[in-house]
Design a protein around this motif. Structure first.
Motif, mmCIF file in Angstrom:
data_model
loop_
_atom_site.group_PDB
_atom_site.id
_atom_site.type_symbol
_atom_site.label_atom_id
_atom_site.label_comp_id
_atom_site.label_asym_id
_atom_site.label_seq_id
_atom_site.Cartn_x
_atom_site.Cartn_y
_atom_site.Cartn_z
ATOM 1 N N ILE A 101 3.341 5.570 -8.256
ATOM 2 C CA ILE A 101 3.150 4.108 -8.325
ATOM 3 C C ILE A 101 2.703 3.383 -6.956
ATOM 4 O O ILE A 101 1.776 2.736 -6.847
ATOM 5 C CB ILE A 101 4.608 3.245 -8.422
ATOM 6 C CG1 ILE A 101 5.192 3.547 -9.828
ATOM 7 C CG2 ILE A 101 4.464 1.724 -8.577
ATOM 8 C CD1 ILE A 101 4.527 3.341 -11.078
ATOM 9 N N ASP A 102 3.165 3.858 -5.803
ATOM 10 C CA ASP A 102 3.006 3.433 -4.459
ATOM 11 C C ASP A 102 1.510 3.855 -4.055
ATOM 12 O O ASP A 102 0.769 3.263 -3.355
ATOM 13 C CB ASP A 102 3.934 3.431 -3.642
ATOM 14 C CG ASP A 102 4.956 2.248 -3.796
ATOM 15 O OD1 ASP A 102 4.555 1.305 -4.258
ATOM 16 O OD2 ASP A 102 6.182 2.506 -3.465
ATOM 17 N N ALA B 120 -1.039 5.281 -5.616
ATOM 18 C CA ALA B 120 -2.408 5.165 -6.294
ATOM 19 C C ALA B 120 -2.672 3.731 -6.355
ATOM 20 O O ALA B 120 -2.001 2.752 -6.958
ATOM 21 C CB ALA B 120 -2.107 5.647 -7.823
ATOM 22 N N ARG B 121 -3.558 3.414 -5.595
ATOM 23 C CA ARG B 121 -3.971 1.969 -5.215
ATOM 24 C C ARG B 121 -5.741 1.884 -5.687
ATOM 25 O O ARG B 121 -6.112 0.542 -5.652
ATOM 26 C CB ARG B 121 -3.398 1.410 -3.975
ATOM 27 C CG ARG B 121 -2.318 1.225 -3.954
ATOM 28 C CD ARG B 121 -1.763 0.553 -2.508
ATOM 29 N NE ARG B 121 -1.890 1.972 -1.651
ATOM 30 C CZ ARG B 121 -2.521 1.814 -0.510
ATOM 31 N NH1 ARG B 121 -3.026 0.733 0.098
ATOM 32 N NH2 ARG B 121 -2.707 2.925 0.251
ATOM 33 N N ALA B 122 -6.357 3.040 -5.493
ATOM 34 C CA ALA B 122 -7.867 2.670 -5.707
ATOM 35 C C ALA B 122 -8.072 2.172 -7.157
ATOM 36 O O ALA B 122 -7.403 2.089 -8.069
ATOM 37 C CB ALA B 122 -8.269 4.023 -5.768
ATOM 38 N N GLU B 123 -9.240 1.752 -7.021
ATOM 39 C CA GLU B 123 -9.818 0.994 -8.443
ATOM 40 C C GLU B 123 -9.914 2.147 -9.418
ATOM 41 O O GLU B 123 -10.393 3.137 -9.377
ATOM 42 C CB GLU B 123 -11.105 0.250 -8.019
ATOM 43 C CG GLU B 123 -11.460 -0.605 -9.307
ATOM 44 C CD GLU B 123 -10.434 -1.803 -9.628
ATOM 45 O OE1 GLU B 123 -9.751 -2.176 -8.580
ATOM 46 O OE2 GLU B 123 -10.756 -2.476 -10.436
ATOM 47 N N TYR B 124 -9.645 1.713 -10.797
ATOM 48 C CA TYR B 124 -9.751 2.351 -11.733
ATOM 49 C C TYR B 124 -10.985 3.085 -12.021
ATOM 50 O O TYR B 124 -12.073 2.639 -11.968
ATOM 51 C CB TYR B 124 -9.320 1.703 -13.091
ATOM 52 C CG TYR B 124 -9.420 2.631 -14.604
ATOM 53 C CD1 TYR B 124 -8.089 3.607 -14.530
ATOM 54 C CD2 TYR B 124 -10.098 2.303 -15.366
ATOM 55 C CE1 TYR B 124 -8.087 4.110 -15.891
ATOM 56 C CE2 TYR B 124 -10.119 2.825 -16.685
ATOM 57 C CZ TYR B 124 -9.030 3.780 -16.599
ATOM 58 O OH TYR B 124 -8.621 4.616 -17.979
ATOM 59 N N GLY B 125 -11.332 4.473 -12.223
ATOM 60 C CA GLY B 125 -12.525 4.923 -12.152
ATOM 61 C C GLY B 125 -13.528 5.353 -10.883
ATOM 62 O O GLY B 125 -14.263 5.509 -11.111
ATOM 63 N N ASP B 126 -12.853 5.050 -9.898
ATOM 64 C CA ASP B 126 -13.441 5.452 -8.731
ATOM 65 C C ASP B 126 -13.626 6.803 -8.380
ATOM 66 O O ASP B 126 -12.559 7.565 -8.646
ATOM 67 C CB ASP B 126 -12.787 4.827 -7.406
ATOM 68 C CG ASP B 126 -13.161 3.089 -7.168
ATOM 69 O OD1 ASP B 126 -13.793 2.736 -7.806
ATOM 70 O OD2 ASP B 126 -12.644 2.718 -6.080
ATOM 71 N N VAL C 57 -14.203 9.849 -6.300
ATOM 72 C CA VAL C 57 -14.496 10.509 -4.865
ATOM 73 C C VAL C 57 -15.408 11.838 -5.260
ATOM 74 O O VAL C 57 -14.888 13.034 -5.775
ATOM 75 C CB VAL C 57 -13.155 10.877 -4.201
ATOM 76 C CG1 VAL C 57 -13.367 11.585 -2.609
ATOM 77 C CG2 VAL C 57 -12.546 9.570 -3.776
ATOM 78 N N ALA D 131 -15.139 7.496 2.363
ATOM 79 C CA ALA D 131 -13.582 7.841 2.045
ATOM 80 C C ALA D 131 -12.951 8.218 3.056
ATOM 81 O O ALA D 131 -13.718 8.658 4.051
ATOM 82 C CB ALA D 131 -13.594 9.043 0.684
ATOM 83 N N VAL E 248 -11.228 11.811 -10.122
ATOM 84 C CA VAL E 248 -11.193 10.489 -10.698
ATOM 85 C C VAL E 248 -10.113 9.577 -10.370
ATOM 86 O O VAL E 248 -9.049 10.048 -11.048
ATOM 87 C CB VAL E 248 -11.684 10.521 -12.258
ATOM 88 C CG1 VAL E 248 -11.937 8.900 -12.813
ATOM 89 C CG2 VAL E 248 -12.615 11.481 -12.814
ATOM 90 N N HIS E 249 -10.120 8.614 -9.679
ATOM 91 C CA HIS E 249 -8.892 7.925 -8.902
ATOM 92 C C HIS E 249 -8.404 7.105 -10.158
ATOM 93 O O HIS E 249 -9.227 6.429 -10.917
ATOM 94 C CB HIS E 249 -9.195 7.474 -7.898
ATOM 95 C CG HIS E 249 -9.210 8.251 -6.536
ATOM 96 N ND1 HIS E 249 -7.835 8.572 -5.908
ATOM 97 C CD2 HIS E 249 -10.027 9.086 -6.081
ATOM 98 C CE1 HIS E 249 -8.320 9.596 -5.026
ATOM 99 N NE2 HIS E 249 -9.600 10.065 -5.196
ATOM 100 N N GLU E 250 -7.033 7.054 -10.385
ATOM 101 C CA GLU E 250 -6.287 6.101 -11.330
ATOM 102 C C GLU E 250 -6.453 6.884 -12.468
ATOM 103 O O GLU E 250 -6.208 6.190 -13.769
ATOM 104 C CB GLU E 250 -6.892 4.600 -11.125
ATOM 105 C CG GLU E 250 -6.487 4.230 -9.769
ATOM 106 C CD GLU E 250 -5.138 3.919 -9.384
ATOM 107 O OE1 GLU E 250 -4.587 2.912 -10.024
ATOM 108 O OE2 GLU E 250 -4.647 4.599 -8.792
ATOM 109 N N SER E 251 -7.017 8.090 -12.758
ATOM 110 C CA SER E 251 -7.253 8.379 -13.951
ATOM 111 C C SER E 251 -6.084 8.925 -14.542
ATOM 112 O O SER E 251 -5.040 9.424 -13.971
ATOM 113 C CB SER E 251 -8.530 9.475 -14.112
ATOM 114 O OG SER E 251 -8.047 10.815 -13.453
#
Lengths: 323, 136
Positions: B25-26, B28-34, B36, B112, B120-123
């Motif tokens: 929860i804390d 993972a803050r990147a935008e969905y689908g970003d 790297v 980054a 894939v961030h937030e995936s």
């Protein structure tokens, strides 16, 4: 004995409430609502902790700030920050919370001024029943151990990301390097999302609706702005095991974005019934999960796919009638 | 027998989802689908590159990159390098100073935190198996 202690504790807590809960309520509201814009200064909002942003507004008077927060302004401040459920007192407390950030930042040399209300609170507490001062240290840490206010402990969806932490600007998103000059030049998601229809997951934008409503018109050809997609209006129904509604796969919404070759034949054999798809595969990033759960809405949105009510089969109908 | 195995697997997967959702929860803050991409960056002393899907999909449909330009649906799976980009392939098809800003703006992509892994961030996949646990 135990009851007496609880009584004493609650008494002392009551005497604290007036000061502590107002400050907490202000911080809470800021985190949940105000921070969406006031953290990064979206749409010209004065930024939390940025004295230069606040100076002209403070000069105009606190009463005017309260009024702007409560009623909204033509410059872009929505009424109560868009959270109409918030009470007037909480909105004012949130304003105070943001003002405190610039006062402490602007005048670190005189902490006595900002500390005064706290000191007053501490002085007020023992002024209540004398025994309360004994109980006070017991209640105080329990209320503030995790930095979460007492109201939040039993709040709904406690572990989900609060609004203030969604769609952060690049410098605060945890993967961009805030010390990099380029990071600061990048667009913040919320700056783009303003007019777009909302959803409950992913970027919290309903991208399909955004195209349907002409809120965005992404190019189909990178060089030709006039090129349009070949949209195929064909629904494929997948009957599923268990009690979930059947899946309706709409080619229409997919061909708005994608070319046939993106999915066929590598991911899906273009033949009805020829594809073994399971939720486990999707969760692991295969089949629908190549996009859904990465860039398209994730599996939490069950009913967007499982949308066709099952027809009652004759055998089931007979069994139901027999009961 | 097979059925029992299947159920156990499903249960494991669900447990993993629940556990990682609670943990992340804390962090993972990147935008969905970003995305790297750190195929070569760290080794070359550059910050890893970030591709924001949200920014690009406002301007282009998926097909433009994933069909016309040949980007595979796989983070880090395209073996993109600066020579190819300058040659007009991949990102270079648009990032050429005409359609979008060109390659001299290194810091805009290579933005980054050093050491951020390709993913894939937030995936959902990231939440199921964080990159730190994935096999290299």
């Amino acid at each position: 004995m135990k009851i007496k202690r609880i009584l004493l504790a609650s008494l002392s807590l009551l005497s604290f409430c007036g000061v502590v809960s107002a400050a907490d309520a202000g911080k809470d509201l800021y985190t949940k609502t105000c921070g969406v814009c006031h953290a990064a200064g979206i749409a010209g909002a004065p930024r939390y902790g940025n004295a230069a942003d606040w100076q002209p507004r403070i000069a105009a008077g606190t009463a005017r700030l309260y009024a702007s927060a409560l009623k909204g302004t033509p410059k872009g401040m929505p009424q109560k920050g868009g959270n109409l459920a918030a009470s007037d007192a909480d909105v004012k407390a949130a304003v105070d919370y943001m003002l405190a950030s610039v006062k402490t930042a602007a005048a670190p040399a005189k902490p006595a001024a900002t500390a005064t209300p706290v000191a007053a609170a501490a002085a007020a507490a023992p002024a209540a029943p004398p025994a309360a001062s004994v109980a006070a240290p017991v209640t105080n840490p329990s209320a503030n151990t995790s930095g979460v206010s007492a109201a939040d402990i039993n709040s709904f969806n406690r572990l989900l990301k609060p609004i203030g932490k969604r769609n952060p600007p690049p410098a605060e998103d945890g993967i961009h390097d805030p010390t990099n000059d380029g990071t600061l030049a990048l667009m913040a998601p919320l700056a783009a999302y303003g007019p777009l229809p909302k959803s409950l997951a992913g970027n919290r934008i309903n991208w399909v609706k955004a195209i349907e409503e002409n809120k965005i018109n992404p190019r189909w050809d990178r060089n030709d702005p006039a090129a349009t997609p070949v949209v195929i209006d064909l629904n494929i129904v997948r009957e599923v095991k268990g009690s979930m509604p059947d899946v309706v796969y709409p080619h229409k919404q997919h061909t708005e974005w994608l070319d046939c070759s993106n999915c066929h034949p590598a991911i899906f054999t273009p033949q009805k019934g020829a594809n073994a798809i399971s939720m486990a595969a999707i969760l692991l990033g295969e089949k629908c999960g190549v996009c859904h759960g990465k860039v398209a809405f994730p599996v939490s949105e069950c009913r967007l796919c499982h949308s066709k009510k099952k027809e009652v089969r004759p055998a089931q109908a007979a069994a139901a009638a027999a009961k | 027998m097979f059925r029992k195995c299947l159920w156990q697997r499903v249960l494991l997967v669900l447990l993993a989802v629940a556990a990682t959702l609670a943990m992340d929860i804390d962090d993972a803050r990147a935008e969905y689908g970003d995305i790297v991409i750190n195929n070569y960056s760290d080794a070359a002393g550059m910050r890893p590159a970030i591709f924001p899907h949200w920014f690009h999909r406002v301007r282009f449909r998926c097909k433009v990159c994933h069909a016309d330009l040949g980007f595979k649906f796989k983070a880090g799976g395209n073996e993109i390098n600066m020579v190819k980009i300058i040659d007009g392939q991949y990102c270079g098809a648009c990032h050429n100073g005409e359609l979008a800003w060109s390659v001299e703006n290194c810091n805009l992509c290579h933005s980054a935190k050093p050491g951020t892994q390709t993913q894939v961030h937030e995936s959902t996949v990231q939440k199921l198996a964080p990159a730190t646990l994935q096999k290299k």
